[in-house]
Motif scaffolding. Structure first.
Motif, short mmCIF file in Angstrom:
data_model
loop_
_atom_site.label_atom_id
_atom_site.label_comp_id
_atom_site.label_asym_id
_atom_site.label_seq_id
_atom_site.Cartn_x
_atom_site.Cartn_y
_atom_site.Cartn_z
N SER A 37 0.83 -1.21 0.00
CA SER A 37 0.00 0.00 0.00
C SER A 37 0.86 1.25 0.00
O SER A 37 0.43 2.30 -0.50
CB SER A 37 -0.92 0.00 1.23
N TRP A 38 2.05 1.16 0.56
CA TRP A 38 2.95 2.32 0.62
C TRP A 38 3.26 2.85 -0.77
O TRP A 38 3.44 4.04 -0.97
CB TRP A 38 4.24 1.91 1.34
N ASP A 39 3.29 1.96 -1.76
CA ASP A 39 3.54 2.36 -3.15
C ASP A 39 2.26 2.56 -3.95
O ASP A 39 2.18 3.46 -4.78
CB ASP A 39 4.42 1.32 -3.85
N ASP A 40 1.25 1.73 -3.70
CA ASP A 40 0.06 1.72 -4.57
C ASP A 40 -0.86 2.91 -4.33
O ASP A 40 -1.40 3.49 -5.28
CB ASP A 40 -0.72 0.42 -4.38
N GLN A 166 -4.39 15.40 -0.77
CA GLN A 166 -4.87 14.27 0.03
C GLN A 166 -6.22 13.79 -0.48
O GLN A 166 -6.49 12.58 -0.51
CB GLN A 166 -4.95 14.68 1.49
N LEU A 167 -7.09 14.74 -0.86
CA LEU A 167 -8.40 14.35 -1.38
C LEU A 167 -8.27 13.55 -2.67
O LEU A 167 -8.96 12.54 -2.86
CB LEU A 167 -9.24 15.61 -1.61
N GLU A 168 -7.38 13.98 -3.57
CA GLU A 168 -7.17 13.23 -4.81
C GLU A 168 -6.67 11.82 -4.52
O GLU A 168 -7.03 10.86 -5.21
CB GLU A 168 -6.17 13.97 -5.70
N MET A 169 -5.85 11.67 -3.50
CA MET A 169 -5.33 10.36 -3.12
C MET A 169 -6.46 9.45 -2.63
O MET A 169 -6.52 8.27 -2.99
CB MET A 169 -4.28 10.54 -2.02
N VAL A 170 -7.38 10.01 -1.84
CA VAL A 170 -8.51 9.22 -1.34
C VAL A 170 -9.48 8.88 -2.48
O VAL A 170 -10.01 7.76 -2.55
CB VAL A 170 -9.22 9.97 -0.20
N LEU A 171 -9.72 9.83 -3.38
CA LEU A 171 -10.60 9.57 -4.52
C LEU A 171 -10.03 8.47 -5.41
O LEU A 171 -10.77 7.65 -5.95
CB LEU A 171 -10.81 10.85 -5.32
N LYS A 172 -8.70 8.46 -5.56
CA LYS A 172 -8.07 7.40 -6.34
C LYS A 172 -8.29 6.04 -5.67
O LYS A 172 -8.58 5.04 -6.34
CB LYS A 172 -6.58 7.69 -6.47
N ALA A 173 -8.15 5.99 -4.34
CA ALA A 173 -8.38 4.73 -3.62
C ALA A 173 -9.84 4.32 -3.71
O ALA A 173 -10.16 3.11 -3.75
CB ALA A 173 -7.95 4.88 -2.16
N ALA A 174 -10.76 5.30 -3.72
CA ALA A 174 -12.19 4.98 -3.78
C ALA A 174 -12.59 4.35 -5.11
O ALA A 174 -13.64 3.69 -5.19
CB ALA A 174 -13.02 6.25 -3.55
N ARG A 175 -11.78 4.54 -6.13
CA ARG A 175 -12.09 3.94 -7.43
C ARG A 175 -11.65 2.49 -7.55
O ARG A 175 -11.84 1.86 -8.60
CB ARG A 175 -11.43 4.78 -8.54
N LEU A 305 -8.57 1.32 4.31
CA LEU A 305 -8.66 2.13 5.53
C LEU A 305 -7.98 3.48 5.30
O LEU A 305 -6.87 3.54 4.75
CB LEU A 305 -7.99 1.40 6.70
N VAL A 306 -8.65 4.55 5.74
CA VAL A 306 -8.13 5.90 5.56
C VAL A 306 -8.09 6.59 6.93
O VAL A 306 -9.14 7.00 7.44
CB VAL A 306 -9.00 6.73 4.59
N PRO A 307 -6.91 6.72 7.55
CA PRO A 307 -6.83 7.49 8.80
C PRO A 307 -7.11 8.97 8.55
O PRO A 307 -6.72 9.52 7.52
CB PRO A 307 -5.39 7.26 9.28
N VAL A 308 -7.78 9.61 9.50
CA VAL A 308 -8.18 11.02 9.37
C VAL A 308 -7.74 11.76 10.63
O VAL A 308 -7.90 11.27 11.74
CB VAL A 308 -9.70 11.17 9.18
N GLY A 309 -7.18 12.94 10.43
CA GLY A 309 -6.80 13.80 11.55
C GLY A 309 -7.59 15.10 11.52
O GLY A 309 -7.77 15.70 10.45
N ILE A 310 -8.08 15.53 12.67
CA ILE A 310 -8.85 16.78 12.78
C ILE A 310 -8.11 17.69 13.76
O ILE A 310 -7.65 17.24 14.82
CB ILE A 310 -10.28 16.53 13.27
N GLN A 356 -2.39 8.46 4.20
CA GLN A 356 -2.39 7.57 3.04
C GLN A 356 -3.23 6.33 3.30
O GLN A 356 -3.10 5.69 4.34
CB GLN A 356 -0.95 7.15 2.71
N PRO A 357 -4.14 5.96 2.40
CA PRO A 357 -4.95 4.75 2.58
C PRO A 357 -4.08 3.50 2.55
O PRO A 357 -2.99 3.48 1.96
CB PRO A 357 -5.91 4.78 1.38
N TYR A 358 -4.58 2.45 3.18
CA TYR A 358 -3.87 1.17 3.14
C TYR A 358 -4.87 0.02 3.22
O TYR A 358 -6.03 0.21 3.61
CB TYR A 358 -2.82 1.05 4.23
N SER A 359 -4.40 -1.16 2.84
CA SER A 359 -5.26 -2.33 2.72
C SER A 359 -5.37 -3.07 4.06
O SER A 359 -4.34 -3.38 4.68
CB SER A 359 -4.71 -3.26 1.64
#
Length: 756
Positions: A37-40, A166-175, A305-310, A356-359
């Motif tokens: 996941s670190w690369d993908d 970061q949003l583009e990274m999550v949208l890519k994972a959502a696809r 899984l997508v960790p989120v910080g607020i 970064q999302p991971y599996s």
């Protein structure tokens, strides 16, 4: 950006930070647990894309143009947000057909008369439990509430920033086909659920199902939140009188989570409680266990899984303090009153960050293969050193990581329960690591740990710029921008109820003095806690240096300066490892998969890098060895001397003060062991400890999470032992610590690392 591969075969990156177009990205997933996941799931241009204010809606966010559109653009934009498909309409029938639900129901109803009667009874029970967990989404209510929330957020905050990369990274994972997203978030305020739900909805990620933790809600508020996407753990109703009733809610909940993940609805899980930060909560553990169980049983092939910080300048409306009590159910009226109170306060800023999302499948496979490597018990590692017995060889490997026990999610083996705990702590660490540092946090840290007696405004600005540079050099992002004077002034305005300001006309300056009240110290401590993970490694190393200095003090001459004292690498490594064994890694922001011995070596290297230590010339001395060995391969010993970093006066004391509140809490927790009558329940013991810390004169901002973690550490060390009784588990003092002499040795051991 430069990258290379080190000896441990991990890719390392160096990012030279500056406040310009590029920003450091800190939320990379773990190379040890998720190397693929670190690369993908990495978006290459994540650092070069700007931030966006998500609550600022203009006519460009709609399909229309014109002066009228500019006045109602918020309403039009919300009306155009796409609501994806909800859970299937035949969800109740699917739940009733679920194999686990049928097995529990039919297995417990064999002794009942009449098959049709028993079938109708458990089906009604299933539908009742399902209605308690969730409700179908209401599109109209969803749009109206999001429009009203958008108005409220614009009155509460100047901006709610989101990193577009970061949003583009999550949208890519959502696809990723046929794989659902699960967001694992930190929890700073009761507003977080509505804020994140609206943010994900507005950015095209769907309407998430938001888990509600241990906060009690009134029936009306519960019904409203359910229609907006909230889901609840089934409560233990009074009429449940049989084992059949107790097992059925867990089966229905597990079946419902499987259906949510199959339909690819986003799921949002809060990993902590606002009153007990950086500790994995029991409801979060249960939700994570259900997600893992759904993947293990084959309901879905994988979960991303997508960790989120607020991060907030100031959490809105004092909801953090009210949520800490949690005894009375929260109603709609209380929420409206809290919103009105928040509107009367000065506006701040907020920031949401995605790591970064991971599996999940990859994480589980990597960790289950390492479960066979067991470490030693903390009791075996530290007690010989504390009690002065024969010294043990520290290897930095704890036997297990503590987490909340299973209650709802059944059917997990001991290794899988440990896996779920590691998953929660790992994601919580990622969420903390990717969270931006706010201006109020920097100002509070300076006032509490560097200028407790007061500071001139001009000097505060200089120190603010210094600390900002130190944060950026550690590759952490900040959630603010603007002129330095304006930033510091606004931070003081947000903290004005906890400060005293003196306008000195002859000097043309302002004297800023923190108030000495418990409330002021608690508030400053709460904001400054965000900076501890940034400097955690250096702070641990600084406290280890302090412990060595305290040991050397009786043997030093009065004329010896600190810069003339020499430490060996082995001594510093040993003290650092002892402190890492004592303190929980989650409170320091460390990942649970990191080996403590390697981390100790890394801390020594960071002390050299930040300029606190300097290698002594000719330090490669070889110790005298009178053994019969003919080997000439002697390992040279390294020695260091203290050094004042250039441009950072008092940096060692500043780092020690960052960690001292936690260490003092641990030391006072040892003193607390003399007061209660043993045995007693752990919950009662925790509340009594918090009251003991709050009543002590001069004790600053007792943290609930640190206090409860101290009790857990004492259990792992054998200071406290748990015994099972018919009334439930009780805590009592362990055999070695029933004497006051042993407790005094433990308190002295902890106080060595803390500033007096």
């Amino acid at each position: 950006m430069k990258a290379w591969i080190c000896d441990s075969e991990q890719k390392l990156e160096i990012f030279i930070p500056f406040l310009g177009k590029s920003r450091p990205f800190l939320g990379r997933c773990c190379q040890t647990c998720t190397p693929k996941s670190w690369d993908d799931f990495y978006y290459k241009q994540v650092s070069s894309i700007r931030l966006r204010n998500t609550i600022r809606v203009t006519e460009e966010d709609t399909r229309y143009r014109g002066w009228l559109v500019r006045r109602v653009c918020g309403f039009l934009a919300v009306w155009e947000w796409k609501i994806p498909a909800d859970t299937p309409r035949d969800l109740p029938a699917r739940i009733c057909r679920n194999r686990r639900v049928r097995d529990v129901a039919t297995g417990r109803s064999r002794g009942l008369r009449g098959d049709s009667e028993s079938h109708q009874r458990w089906k009604e029970k299933v539908l009742e439990i399902l209605a308690e967990i969730q409700a179908p989404l209401s599109p109209l209510l969803l749009r109206l509430c999001n429009w009203a929330l958008l108005k409220l957020l614009n009155h509460l905050f100047f901006s709610v920033q989101l990193h577009q990369g970061q949003l583009e990274m999550v949208l890519k994972a959502a696809r990723t086909p046929d794989v659902p997203l699960v967001f694992l978030s930190t929890h700073k305020s009761q507003l977080d659920g509505l804020l994140l739900s609206s943010l994900l909805f507005s950015q095209g990620l769907g309407v998430p199902r938001v888990t509600v933790g241990s906060q009690l809600c009134s029936p009306r508020l519960r019904a409203l939140l359910s229609r907006l996407g909230g889901i609840f753990l089934p409560s233990r109703m009074v009429q449940m009188l049989s084992d059949w009733d107790e097992e059925l809610p867990g089966a229905v909940l597990a079946a419902y989570v499987e259906e949510v993940l199959r339909s690819r609805q986003p799921l949002l899980i809060f990993l902590e409680e606002p009153s007990v930060t950086q500790c994995l909560s029991a409801p979060a553990w249960e939700w994570l266990a259900l997600v893992y169980q759904a993947m293990r049983d084959g309901a879905i092939r994988d979960v991303i899984l997508v960790p989120v910080g607020i991060a907030y300048d100031v959490a809105p409306g004092g909801l953090r303090q009210r949520g800490a009590r949690g005894a009375r159910p929260l109603g709609i009226g209380a929420c409206l009153w809290a919103a009105c109170r928040a509107l009367c306060r000065i506006r701040g800023c907020a920031r949401v960050d995605f790591a970064q999302p991971y599996s999940l499948q990859e994480f589980a496979a990597q960790n289950l293969t390492r479960q066979s490597c067991k470490g030693e018990l903390l009791e075996e590692l530290l007690l010989p050193t504390i009690l002065g017995r024969s010294p043990s060889q520290l290897d930095g490997k704890k036997a297990e990581i503590w987490g909340p026990g299973p209650t709802t999610a059944a059917g997990l083996e001991a290794e899988e329960e440990m896996l779920v705990t590691k998953l929660g702590l790992h994601s919580l660490s990622d969420g903390v690591a990717c969270s931006a540092i706010m201006a109020v946090g920097i100002t509070s840290t300076l006032l509490l740990h560097k200028h407790r007696e007061g500071v001139f405004f001009s000097q505060l600005m200089l120190d603010f710029a210094w600390l900002l540079e130190e944060i950026l050099l550690r590759q952490r992002d900040v959630g603010f921008s603007g002129q330095l004077r304006v930033l510091v002034q606004h931070s003081l305005l947000l903290l004005e109820s906890h400060l005293t300001l003196y306008h000195l006309s002859p000097l043309g300056d302002i004297l800023v003095v923190p108030r000495v009240s418990a409330e002021a110290l608690s508030e400053l401590g709460h904001h400054s806690a965000a900076l501890l993970p940034v400097f955690a490694s250096e702070a641990v190393g600084a406290c280890a240096i302090l412990a060595l200095l305290m040991d050397m003090l009786p043997f030093l001459e009065t004329t010896v300066r600190a810069s003339g004292i020499v430490f060996s690498h082995d001594e510093l490594y040993h003290e650092t490892l002892e402190l890492l064994l004592l303190l929980p890694p989650n409170l320091l922001g460390f990942q649970p998969c990191q080996s403590l011995d390697l981390q100790s070596l890394d801390i020594v290297d960071k002390l050299i890098l930040c300029g606190l230590l300097e290698a002594e010339e000719g330090s490669h001395w070889v110790t005298m060895d009178f053994s019969d060995s003919d080997s000439e391969d002697q390992v040279p010993r390294r020695y260091f001397k203290l050094k004042e970093p250039q441009g950072s006066p008092g940096f060692l004391l500043f780092l020690c003060r960052l960690l001292s509140p936690m260490l003092r809490t641990y030391a006072r927790a040892v003193a607390f062991l003399d007061h209660p009558s043993w045995p007693q329940p752990e919950a009662a013991c925790g509340e009594a400890l918090l009251q003991f810390l709050a009543e002590e004169d001069g004790f600053e901002h007792p943290s609930r999470s640190v206090a409860l973690s101290s009790l857990q550490t004492f259990k792992e060390m054998g200071v406290l032992e748990e015994v099972q009784t018919p009334a439930g588990p009780l805590l009592h003092l362990g055999q070695p610590f029933q004497s006051s002499e042993s407790r005094k040795k433990l308190e002295t051991f902890i106080q060595r690392f803390a500033l007096p």
